[in-house]
Design a protein around this motif. Structure first.
Motif, PDB file in Angstrom:
ATOM      1  N   SER A 111     107.751 -19.646  63.254  1.00  0.00           N
ATOM      2  CA  SER A 111     108.871 -20.555  63.499  1.00  0.00           C
ATOM      3  C   SER A 111     108.683 -21.878  62.751  1.00  0.00           C
ATOM      4  N   LEU A 112     107.446 -22.258  62.469  1.00  0.00           N
ATOM      5  CA  LEU A 112     107.230 -23.508  61.712  1.00  0.00           C
ATOM      6  C   LEU A 112     107.627 -23.373  60.238  1.00  0.00           C
ATOM      7  N   TYR A 113     107.175 -22.274  59.576  1.00  0.00           N
ATOM      8  CA  TYR A 113     107.577 -22.184  58.165  1.00  0.00           C
ATOM      9  C   TYR A 113     109.075 -21.945  58.038  1.00  0.00           C
ATOM     10  N   THR A 114     109.643 -21.277  59.049  1.00  0.00           N
ATOM     11  CA  THR A 114     111.086 -21.026  59.019  1.00  0.00           C
ATOM     12  C   THR A 114     111.874 -22.318  59.272  1.00  0.00           C
ATOM     13  N   GLY A 115     111.387 -23.128  60.202  1.00  0.00           N
ATOM     14  CA  GLY A 115     112.056 -24.413  60.487  1.00  0.00           C
ATOM     15  C   GLY A 115     112.096 -25.290  59.246  1.00  0.00           C
ATOM     16  N   ALA A 116     111.012 -25.282  58.492  1.00  0.00           N
ATOM     17  CA  ALA A 116     110.958 -26.096  57.268  1.00  0.00           C
ATOM     18  C   ALA A 116     112.000 -25.618  56.258  1.00  0.00           C
ATOM     19  N   SER A 117     112.171 -24.315  56.144  1.00  0.00           N
ATOM     20  CA  SER A 117     113.157 -23.791  55.193  1.00  0.00           C
ATOM     21  C   SER A 117     114.582 -24.128  55.629  1.00  0.00           C
ATOM     22  N   LEU A 118     114.818 -24.090  56.943  1.00  0.00           N
ATOM     23  CA  LEU A 118     116.158 -24.423  57.442  1.00  0.00           C
ATOM     24  C   LEU A 118     116.453 -25.907  57.231  1.00  0.00           C
ATOM     25  N   ASP A 119     115.469 -26.761  57.512  1.00  0.00           N
ATOM     26  CA  ASP A 119     115.647 -28.200  57.269  1.00  0.00           C
ATOM     27  C   ASP A 119     115.960 -28.453  55.798  1.00  0.00           C
ATOM     28  N   TRP A 135     106.872 -25.488  50.449  1.00  0.00           N
ATOM     29  CA  TRP A 135     105.843 -24.596  49.919  1.00  0.00           C
ATOM     30  C   TRP A 135     105.331 -23.614  50.966  1.00  0.00           C
ATOM     31  N   SER A 136     105.561 -23.865  52.251  1.00  0.00           N
ATOM     32  CA  SER A 136     105.082 -22.909  53.265  1.00  0.00           C
ATOM     33  C   SER A 136     106.046 -21.738  53.437  1.00  0.00           C
ATOM     34  N   GLY A 137     107.223 -21.828  52.846  1.00  0.00           N
ATOM     35  CA  GLY A 137     108.216 -20.750  52.973  1.00  0.00           C
ATOM     36  C   GLY A 137     108.167 -19.789  51.798  1.00  0.00           C
ATOM     37  N   GLY A 138     109.170 -18.952  51.712  1.00  0.00           N
ATOM     38  CA  GLY A 138     109.250 -17.983  50.611  1.00  0.00           C
ATOM     39  C   GLY A 138     108.742 -16.621  51.007  1.00  0.00           C
ATOM     40  N   LEU A 139     108.834 -16.299  52.308  1.00  0.00           N
ATOM     41  CA  LEU A 139     108.228 -15.050  52.801  1.00  0.00           C
ATOM     42  C   LEU A 139     109.253 -13.911  52.747  1.00  0.00           C
ATOM     43  N   HIS A 140     109.380 -13.409  51.526  1.00  0.00           N
ATOM     44  CA  HIS A 140     110.503 -12.568  51.100  1.00  0.00           C
ATOM     45  C   HIS A 140     110.499 -11.116  51.562  1.00  0.00           C
ATOM     46  N   HIS A 141     109.425 -10.634  52.203  1.00  0.00           N
ATOM     47  CA  HIS A 141     109.406  -9.211  52.589  1.00  0.00           C
ATOM     48  C   HIS A 141     109.900  -8.930  54.012  1.00  0.00           C
ATOM     49  N   ALA A 142     109.927  -9.949  54.884  1.00  0.00           N
ATOM     50  CA  ALA A 142     110.256  -9.676  56.294  1.00  0.00           C
ATOM     51  C   ALA A 142     111.658  -9.078  56.420  1.00  0.00           C
ATOM     52  N   LYS A 143     111.782  -8.107  57.342  1.00  0.00           N
ATOM     53  CA  LYS A 143     113.051  -7.425  57.575  1.00  0.00           C
ATOM     54  C   LYS A 143     113.615  -7.869  58.914  1.00  0.00           C
ATOM     55  N   LYS A 144     114.873  -7.468  59.143  1.00  0.00           N
ATOM     56  CA  LYS A 144     115.582  -7.794  60.388  1.00  0.00           C
ATOM     57  C   LYS A 144     114.741  -7.464  61.631  1.00  0.00           C
ATOM     58  N   THR A 145     114.143  -6.279  61.629  1.00  0.00           N
ATOM     59  CA  THR A 145     113.423  -5.835  62.827  1.00  0.00           C
ATOM     60  C   THR A 145     111.965  -5.494  62.565  1.00  0.00           C
ATOM     61  N   ASN A 154     111.959 -13.872  57.921  1.00  0.00           N
ATOM     62  CA  ASN A 154     112.396 -14.096  56.544  1.00  0.00           C
ATOM     63  C   ASN A 154     113.118 -15.444  56.460  1.00  0.00           C
ATOM     64  N   ASP A 155     112.321 -16.463  56.177  1.00  0.00           N
ATOM     65  CA  ASP A 155     112.866 -17.824  56.113  1.00  0.00           C
ATOM     66  C   ASP A 155     113.872 -17.963  54.976  1.00  0.00           C
ATOM     67  N   ALA A 159     117.583 -19.314  55.408  1.00  0.00           N
ATOM     68  CA  ALA A 159     118.000 -20.508  54.659  1.00  0.00           C
ATOM     69  C   ALA A 159     119.261 -20.213  53.843  1.00  0.00           C
ATOM     70  N   ILE A 160     119.322 -19.035  53.244  1.00  0.00           N
ATOM     71  CA  ILE A 160     120.519 -18.678  52.462  1.00  0.00           C
ATOM     72  C   ILE A 160     121.743 -18.585  53.388  1.00  0.00           C
ATOM     73  N   LEU A 161     121.539 -18.036  54.593  1.00  0.00           N
ATOM     74  CA  LEU A 161     122.661 -17.973  55.550  1.00  0.00           C
ATOM     75  C   LEU A 161     123.183 -19.381  55.856  1.00  0.00           C
TER      76      LEU A 161
END
Ligand code: V1P
Ligand code: CA
Ligand code: ZN
Length: 387
Positions: A111-119, A135-145, A154-155, A159-161
């Motif tokens: 949730s921390l690296y994701t929060g940074a990407s959303l901010d 720089w803590s984000g970019g975790l491109h492999h995570a899937k919906k479930t 998947n931050d 972020a794109i959403l």
């Protein structure tokens, strides 16, 4: 040393939280969150913090993460710990294992690296920044479930959403050595996001085994996502000049044909030479030239990290790319500042640009003819957009 001067009329924001740096995937696991500590040390030692807006990021809320991930999966991430995981019947279902282990604080980490990407994304939406870096984000492999390849949430997708609330078209560019499969899959059926990944491709022997040139979006041409997923599959050992040439040959026409209003750039550092998991021969300057090329397009940019498994080079690269975003790279001394706290990690050369293609280089298996065939293949896909 004096700090770096802030560029006029142009804001770069830097989103970080040192709590993310403290998590451990385990002794033998290649993902080392402390590479972010090294990165920040170099950024600060060079005085770049004076030229950016610095934000201490917050954890993403569960509701924010549920914009992409399922409630089931988020419940699981929240409740599982190293102590109770053996009682958990669904580890396999969520793809927990050697690549994505359960460690202490896993949910907080995600949730921390994701929060940074959303901010960071929101800074671009309200136009408070022209470039926003996490720089803590970019975790491109995570899937919906499910988790995948060291990534839990998947931050980038989240972020794109956010960007899509304000921006009509998002171009996602991924220069991590691995295929950006999670982002591609999430936006497979829409024409509002174009995904473009450069990666090593070997269906059977290189993770995740997806991303051939021919994989360009839904087969049904009436589906709006058709032709909006672009893949540049490479072999071992690509060198600086060829990579930068290929990047420009492909990115320029993508921007021309798609006309994005914002770009998301995943700067995985495992495409550098000497990476513990990678197999390319890129030097820091060449990787940086790709970032510089994107910056010069004069569109708002969201900049993320990603892979990168030789921490000293990850730190060099991302500090250098921070300077490119600011526009002060010319001002950096090649010699690392003597007051860098962890200077010992950069010994014996103590430079920003050690040669990364001398030792343990991979034989270049990418012929000129092959690279031209990739350029042609991508141009063919783009021709569909014009019609
Ligand atoms: O190769 C595999 C899987 C495991 N086998 C069933 C096939 N996994 C790779 C995962 C690489 C993830 C890259 C993430 C990123 O794109 C974004 C953050 O950079 C893998 C590898 C490898 N050499 O490819 N896992 C590991 N090495 C590994 C090694 C030691 C301990 C745990 C995992
Ligand atoms: Ca990639
Ligand atoms: Zn990677």
């Amino acid at each position: 040393k004096n700090g770096i001067v802030r560029p006029k009329g142009y804001t770069v924001s830097f989103h970080a939280n040192s709590s993310v740096e403290k998590f451990h995937f385990g002794q033998s696991h290649p993902m080392k969150p402390w590479r972010l500590t090294l990165t920040k040390q170099l950024v600060m030692a060079y005085g770049m913090h004076t030229a950016m807006d610095l934000y201490l990021t917050r954890a993403a809320t569960r509701e924010e993460m549920a914009e992409f991930h399922t409630e089931d999966y988020l419940d699981f991430l929240k409740r599982v710990t190293p102590n109770n995981m053996l009682l958990e019947p669904r580890l396999a279902q969520y793809n927990i294992g050697d690549d994505c282990p359960i460690f202490d604080g896993l949910y907080d980490y995600a949730s921390l690296y994701t929060g940074a990407s959303l901010d960071a994304a929101r800074k671009l939406c309200n136009e408070q920044s022209q470039v926003a870096i996490n720089w803590s984000g970019g975790l491109h492999h995570a899937k919906k479930t499910e988790a995948s390849g060291f990534c839990y949430t998947n931050d980038i997708v989240l972020a794109i959403l956010q960007l899509l609330r304000y921006h009509p078209r998002v171009l996602y560019i991924d220069i991590d050595v691995h295929h950006g499969d999670g982002v591609e899959q999430a936006f497979w059926s829409t024409d509002r996001v174009m995904t473009l990944s450069f990666h090593k491709y070997d269906k059977d022997n290189f993770f995740p085994g997806t991303g051939p040139l021919s994989s360009t979006g839904p087969e049904n041409p009436l589906n709006p996502g058709a032709h909006h997923a672009l893949n540049v599959p490479l072999h071992d050992g690509i060198e600086d000049e060829d990579y930068v040439w290929l990047f420009k040959q492909i990115v320029e026409p993508c921007v021309g044909a798609y006309q994005p209003s914002v770009i998301v750039l995943q700067c995985g550092a495992d495409s550098l030479g000497c990476d513990r998991l990678g197999c390319f021969n890129l030097n820091i300057r060449a990787h940086g030239r790709c970032v510089d090329f994107v910056k010069r397009l004069n569109l708002p940019i969201l900049v993320f990290g990603g892979g990168g498994y030789t921490p000293r080079n990850v730190a060099r690269l991302w500090a250098y790319e921070t300077s490119i975003c600011i526009g002060c790279s010319e001002q950096l001394d090649e010699k690392l500042p003597a007051h860098t706290p962890a200077l010992a990690h950069f010994a014996p050369d103590n430079t920003l640009f050690p040669p990364l293609s001398e030792h343990g280089r991979f034989e270049n298996k990418n012929s000129r003819q092959y690279l031209w065939s990739l350029v042609e293949g991508i141009h063919k896909q783009l021709a569909y957009l014009e019609s």
